[in-house]
Scaffold this motif. Structure first.
Motif, short mmCIF file in Angstrom:
data_model
loop_
_atom_site.label_atom_id
_atom_site.label_comp_id
_atom_site.label_asym_id
_atom_site.label_seq_id
_atom_site.Cartn_x
_atom_site.Cartn_y
_atom_site.Cartn_z
N LYS A 148 11.24 18.54 -3.64
CA LYS A 148 10.61 18.68 -4.95
C LYS A 148 10.53 17.37 -5.72
N THR A 149 10.39 16.26 -4.99
CA THR A 149 10.17 14.98 -5.66
C THR A 149 8.87 15.05 -6.46
N PRO A 150 8.86 14.60 -7.71
CA PRO A 150 7.62 14.59 -8.48
C PRO A 150 6.62 13.60 -7.89
N PRO A 151 5.37 13.63 -8.37
CA PRO A 151 4.37 12.68 -7.85
C PRO A 151 4.91 11.25 -7.83
N LEU A 152 4.62 10.54 -6.74
CA LEU A 152 5.17 9.20 -6.53
C LEU A 152 4.04 8.26 -6.14
N VAL A 153 3.89 7.17 -6.90
CA VAL A 153 2.87 6.16 -6.63
C VAL A 153 3.57 4.84 -6.33
N PHE A 154 3.19 4.22 -5.21
CA PHE A 154 3.75 2.93 -4.81
C PHE A 154 2.79 1.81 -5.21
N LEU A 155 3.35 0.70 -5.71
CA LEU A 155 2.54 -0.41 -6.17
C LEU A 155 2.68 -1.64 -5.29
N LYS A 156 1.56 -2.32 -5.09
CA LYS A 156 1.50 -3.67 -4.53
C LYS A 156 2.06 -3.79 -3.12
N GLY A 157 1.85 -2.75 -2.30
CA GLY A 157 2.31 -2.81 -0.93
C GLY A 157 1.19 -2.44 0.04
N ASN A 158 1.58 -2.24 1.29
CA ASN A 158 0.64 -1.91 2.35
C ASN A 158 0.09 -0.49 2.13
N PRO A 159 -1.22 -0.34 1.98
CA PRO A 159 -1.79 1.00 1.79
C PRO A 159 -1.46 1.97 2.91
N LEU A 160 -1.12 1.46 4.10
CA LEU A 160 -0.79 2.33 5.22
C LEU A 160 0.68 2.72 5.23
N ALA A 161 1.48 2.17 4.32
CA ALA A 161 2.93 2.39 4.34
C ALA A 161 3.39 3.51 3.42
N ALA A 162 2.49 4.10 2.64
CA ALA A 162 2.88 5.18 1.72
C ALA A 162 1.65 6.07 1.49
N PRO A 163 1.87 7.33 1.14
CA PRO A 163 0.75 8.25 0.94
C PRO A 163 -0.16 7.85 -0.22
N VAL A 164 0.42 7.32 -1.30
CA VAL A 164 -0.35 6.98 -2.49
C VAL A 164 0.00 5.57 -2.92
N THR A 165 -0.98 4.68 -2.94
CA THR A 165 -0.71 3.28 -3.28
C THR A 165 -1.79 2.74 -4.20
N VAL A 166 -1.37 1.84 -5.09
CA VAL A 166 -2.29 1.03 -5.90
C VAL A 166 -1.88 -0.41 -5.65
N SER A 167 -2.80 -1.21 -5.10
CA SER A 167 -2.42 -2.54 -4.62
C SER A 167 -3.46 -3.59 -4.98
N ILE A 168 -2.99 -4.84 -5.01
CA ILE A 168 -3.86 -6.00 -5.04
C ILE A 168 -4.19 -6.36 -3.59
N ASP A 169 -5.41 -6.79 -3.32
CA ASP A 169 -5.79 -7.20 -1.97
C ASP A 169 -5.24 -8.61 -1.72
N THR A 330 -5.68 5.74 -1.93
CA THR A 330 -5.54 4.29 -1.72
C THR A 330 -6.49 3.58 -2.67
N ILE A 331 -5.92 2.83 -3.59
CA ILE A 331 -6.71 2.09 -4.58
C ILE A 331 -6.38 0.62 -4.42
N ILE A 332 -7.40 -0.20 -4.18
CA ILE A 332 -7.20 -1.62 -3.94
C ILE A 332 -8.00 -2.42 -4.96
N ILE A 333 -7.33 -3.35 -5.63
CA ILE A 333 -7.96 -4.21 -6.64
C ILE A 333 -8.26 -5.57 -6.04
N GLN A 334 -9.47 -6.04 -6.28
CA GLN A 334 -9.87 -7.34 -5.74
C GLN A 334 -9.45 -8.47 -6.69
N PRO A 335 -8.87 -9.54 -6.15
CA PRO A 335 -8.47 -10.69 -6.97
C PRO A 335 -9.64 -11.62 -7.24
#
Length: 348
Positions: A148-169, A330-335
């Motif tokens: 029952k972990t609440p929604p979890l978002v991972f930041l600035k890592g490999n998009p393939l390493a977690a179900p939900v990620t927001v990252s810089i390319d 998977t959300i990726i931001i372009q630098p």
């Protein structure tokens, strides 16, 4: 486990009874107290997970959802990590949410899991994991998540390493800044990386290598050294490059702080930047425009990163189901390259 436990709300007394420990001991585990042995902590935590016990510090009379979000972070001494937190805090405040911050001095799985349990006790709407991805830490964490972990978002890592990620390319960042140096006439481009087990470091180096390969320029292992993100390590890495790759005519440092160390030492040695040595960094910290000379860098939009992370978390929690801009997992931001004097060779 007895039948009656699955038919009623699980209480702290039930957990204590199953573990054959006192209620006080269960409370110490829940509050991450240090006066509990590892064996007892593991035993209690296993029962908590097995029973699905959810402690609450919110008054029972309050029926509305909590207006809090949890953030787990590590490495606040690093500019990039601190600026990421600022972006998350700003985005949360704009939407009327407060943050509960849990900082871990390392990415030890046990520490992070205890923080998640603590945030769940506060009934946060969701959790943002802003700790850097180092080695296999994200994988280990996900394998050990409680029920029952609440929604979890991972930041600035490999998009393939977690179900939900927001990252810089980060790959694009390394590639774009190296292409910029090549376009300015530099052909022997060295790279000062961050710690080699950070995913961001790996990707920035990969982009640097690919840009050189595509341009038909040499890629030497002696042209790459690892720093620790600090200006001092940037200076020390530049000195190592002078010995191992003296023919270099440019340096891409993986953050602005290390680039500052390069500029400082180059200035002491009378090296002409940018004519004899081009220098580029990454992050576009506010001070970078005031370095001598002003530093060419890669801009990471940390406010956008924080905004998208908070929006994605609220989307997963069902608070903003119509926010289709963050529907993807998977959300990726372009630098963006910010060109300044430190790479302005021949006045171009």
């Amino acid at each position: 486990m007895t039948q009656h436990l699955s038919q009623k709300k699980v209480t702290i007394k039930d957990v204590a009874r199953e573990c054959n420990v006192s209620i006080q001991t269960v409370s110490r585990v829940l509050n991450n107290r240090s006066d509990v042995s590892d064996a007892t902590r593991d035993k209690v935590q296993a029962v908590i997970d097995g029973l699905g016990y959810q402690p609450s510090i919110i008054a029972r009379g309050m029926r509305r959802q909590s207006d809090t979000l949890g953030v787990i972070i590590s490495g606040l001494r690093y500019t990039g990590v601190a600026t990421t937190l600022n972006g998350v805090a700003r985005a949360s405040e704009e939407r009327g949410f407060t943050l509960i911050l849990k900082e871990t001095s390392s990415m030890d799985c046990r520490d992070v899991l205890s923080f998640i349990h603590s945030l769940m006790a506060h009934q946060v709407r969701g959790i943002i994991c802003a700790a850097p991805q180092v080695g296999s830490n994200w994988t280990i964490l996900q394998q050990s998540l409680p029920a029952k972990t609440p929604p979890l978002v991972f930041l600035k890592g490999n998009p393939l390493a977690a179900p939900v990620t927001v990252s810089i390319d980060n790959y694009a960042a390394g590639y774009k800044i190296t292409r910029h140096l090549i376009d300015r006439g530099y052909t022997r481009i060295a790279h000062i990386n961050g710690p080699r087990d950070w995913w961001e470091s790996i990707e920035r180096e990969r982009g640097w290598r690919q840009a050189l390969i595509e341009a038909g320029l040499p890629v030497h292992d002696r042209a790459v050294v690892a720093g620790d993100w600090s200006p001092a390590s940037g200076r020390e890495s530049y000195l190592r490059l002078l010995k191992g790759y003296p023919e270099m005519d440019a340096v891409f440092a993986a953050n602005d702080q290390m680039a500052l160390g390069v500029l400082h030492e180059a200035g002491l040695r009378g090296v002409n930047v940018p004519e004899s040595l081009g220098v580029a960094g990454m992050d576009d910290i506010p001070e970078s425009a005031f370095f001598t000379p002003a530093l060419t860098t890669i801009r990471q939009n940390f406010h956008q990163l924080g905004d998208l992370a908070v929006r994605k978390l609220l989307y997963l929690a069902g608070t903003t189901p119509d926010d289709e801009c963050v529907a993807k997992d998977t959300i990726i931001i372009q630098p963006e390259v910010i060109a300044r004097q430190s790479t302005n060779r021949n006045g171009e």
